[in-house]
Design an enzyme around this catalytic site. Structure first.
Site, PDB file in Angstrom:
ATOM      1  N   SER A   7      -3.894  -1.027 -13.522  1.00 56.71           N
ATOM      2  CA  SER A   7      -2.898  -0.388 -12.665  1.00 56.71           C
ATOM      3  C   SER A   7      -1.531  -0.415 -13.337  1.00 56.71           C
ATOM      4  CB  SER A   7      -2.805  -1.128 -11.330  1.00 56.71           C
ATOM      5  OG  SER A   7      -1.616  -0.735 -10.671  1.00 56.71           O
ATOM      6  N   HIS A  32      -5.137   3.552 -13.364  1.00 54.40           N
ATOM      7  CA  HIS A  32      -5.006   3.488 -11.900  1.00 54.40           C
ATOM      8  C   HIS A  32      -3.536   3.673 -11.542  1.00 54.40           C
ATOM      9  CE1 HIS A  32      -6.285   2.192  -7.854  1.00 54.40           C
ATOM     10  NE2 HIS A  32      -5.145   1.502  -7.801  1.00 54.40           N
ATOM     11  N   ASP A  34      -0.768   3.913  -8.625  1.00 57.07           N
ATOM     12  CA  ASP A  34      -0.503   3.503  -7.247  1.00 57.07           C
ATOM     13  C   ASP A  34       0.681   4.267  -6.667  1.00 57.07           C
ATOM     14  OD1 ASP A  34      -2.451   1.415  -6.618  1.00 57.07           O
ATOM     15  OD2 ASP A  34      -1.531   0.323  -8.277  1.00 57.07           O
ATOM     16  N   MET A  36       2.981   5.005  -3.520  1.00 56.55           N
ATOM     17  CA  MET A  36       3.373   4.351  -2.253  1.00 56.55           C
ATOM     18  C   MET A  36       4.562   5.077  -1.640  1.00 56.55           C
ATOM     19  SD  MET A  36       3.162   0.351  -3.326  1.00 56.55           S
ATOM     20  CE  MET A  36       1.815  -0.299  -4.325  1.00 56.55           C
ATOM     21  N   HIS A  65      -4.366   6.419  -6.454  1.00 52.41           N
ATOM     22  CA  HIS A  65      -4.564   5.655  -5.218  1.00 52.41           C
ATOM     23  C   HIS A  65      -3.372   5.941  -4.308  1.00 52.41           C
ATOM     24  CE1 HIS A  65      -4.792   1.325  -3.330  1.00 52.41           C
ATOM     25  NE2 HIS A  65      -5.086   2.275  -2.453  1.00 52.41           N
ATOM     26  N   MET A  67      -1.292   5.440  -1.246  1.00 53.10           N
ATOM     27  CA  MET A  67      -0.950   4.574  -0.117  1.00 53.10           C
ATOM     28  C   MET A  67       0.190   5.260   0.625  1.00 53.10           C
ATOM     29  SD  MET A  67      -1.353   1.050  -2.239  1.00 53.10           S
ATOM     30  CE  MET A  67      -1.239   1.976  -3.773  1.00 53.10           C
ATOM     31  N   MET A 136      -9.931  -2.712  -0.673  1.00 53.63           N
ATOM     32  CA  MET A 136      -8.748  -3.502  -1.031  1.00 53.63           C
ATOM     33  C   MET A 136      -9.100  -4.987  -0.907  1.00 53.63           C
ATOM     34  SD  MET A 136      -6.401  -1.384  -1.950  1.00 53.63           S
ATOM     35  CE  MET A 136      -5.234  -2.714  -2.283  1.00 53.63           C
ATOM     36  N   ASP A 174      -9.664  -3.638  -5.660  1.00 57.71           N
ATOM     37  CA  ASP A 174      -8.269  -3.538  -6.083  1.00 57.71           C
ATOM     38  C   ASP A 174      -7.460  -4.652  -5.424  1.00 57.71           C
ATOM     39  OD1 ASP A 174      -5.736  -2.718  -6.842  1.00 57.71           O
ATOM     40  OD2 ASP A 174      -5.777  -0.821  -5.727  1.00 57.71           O
TER      41      ASP A 174
END
Ligand code: DX5
Ligand code: ZN
Length: 213
Positions: A7, A32, A34, A36, A65, A67, A136, A174
């Site tokens: 990540s 990966h 992330d 957010m 990913h 979020m 998660m 993760d």
């Protein structure tokens, strides 16, 4: 075969291209990413414009990913930016099936993610439509948190659900993954491991990645 997806949340954002090259030469399988929004999780990172910039620097598989609340709003942007896969949380959309259909319709791989307290029953109906389920193993929002041990039997139960349904769906984990916790989740049936602080905090990134396989 286990895939390792470092990540970039734990990378130095001032040198993102170099940080991605570092894991590529060290043998990582996926990047990966992330994303957010400061709403679904109490932190902000980056969105499709950053993905578009790093897309120019590598051919690696971009595992995004999300979020974020209402991820369906961003599907076209991520496709245009060069994402290979989008993973959305079941907690973030009222129309999960439609969202997954839209991701697949754009030609990307699609996954669903579950927070630690979200039960596996929430993915039962969507399993035939997804390439991957992300469990998660910490509460999403930050890197460097401790692995939640009770997620190991959850991984095993999901693997059984997938096998019993006669499906071929990857299980990604993760959060808090290191050389010790990797053993537990692989035994339970996970086959794609995300690791942020463990890989980017290592002196020898190649050895760290190998230690997770
Ligand atoms: C957490 C992110 C993770 C994070 C994992 O919300 O989804 O991908 O980078 O970091 P580590 O491996 O440090 O727990
Ligand atoms: Zn993640």
């Amino acid at each position: 075969m286990v895939k390792i997806a470092p990540s970039i949340l734990s990378a130095d954002f001032a040198f993102l291209a170099d940080e991605i090259k570092k894991i590529e030469v060290a043998g990582a399988d996926w990047v990966h990413i992330d994303v957010m929004d400061g709403q679904f999780v109490p932190n902000l990172t980056f969105g499709a414009p950053v993905v578009k910039c790093i897309r120019k620097t590598t051919e690696m598989f971009f595992d995004c990913h999300l979020m974020v609340e209402n991820p369906e709003k961003y599907i076209a942007d991520f496709k245009a930016a060069g994402a290979d896969q989008m993973v959305v949380h079941v907690e973030t959309t009222k129309h999960l099936h439609r969202c997954i259909q839209q991701i697949k319709g754009e030609g990307m791989k699609a996954g669903v993610a579950l927070n630690p307290a979200t039960p596996l029953s929430t993915v039962e109906e969507i399993l035939p439509y997804v390439d991957m389920v992300l469990l998660m193993t910490v509460n999403p929002g930050f890197g460097g948190q401790s692995f939640i041990e009770s997620m190991v039997p959850k991984v095993a139960r999901l693997r059984k659900m997938i096998t019993d349904a006669g499906l071929d769906v990857d299980i990604q984990v993760d959060g808090g993954i290191n050389d010790k916790t990797a053993v537990l989740v692989k035994e339970a049936g996970a086959n794609i491991l995300v690791a942020g602080s463990y890989v980017y905090g290592a002196q020898d990134v190649k050895a760290a990645i190998e230690s997770l396989r």
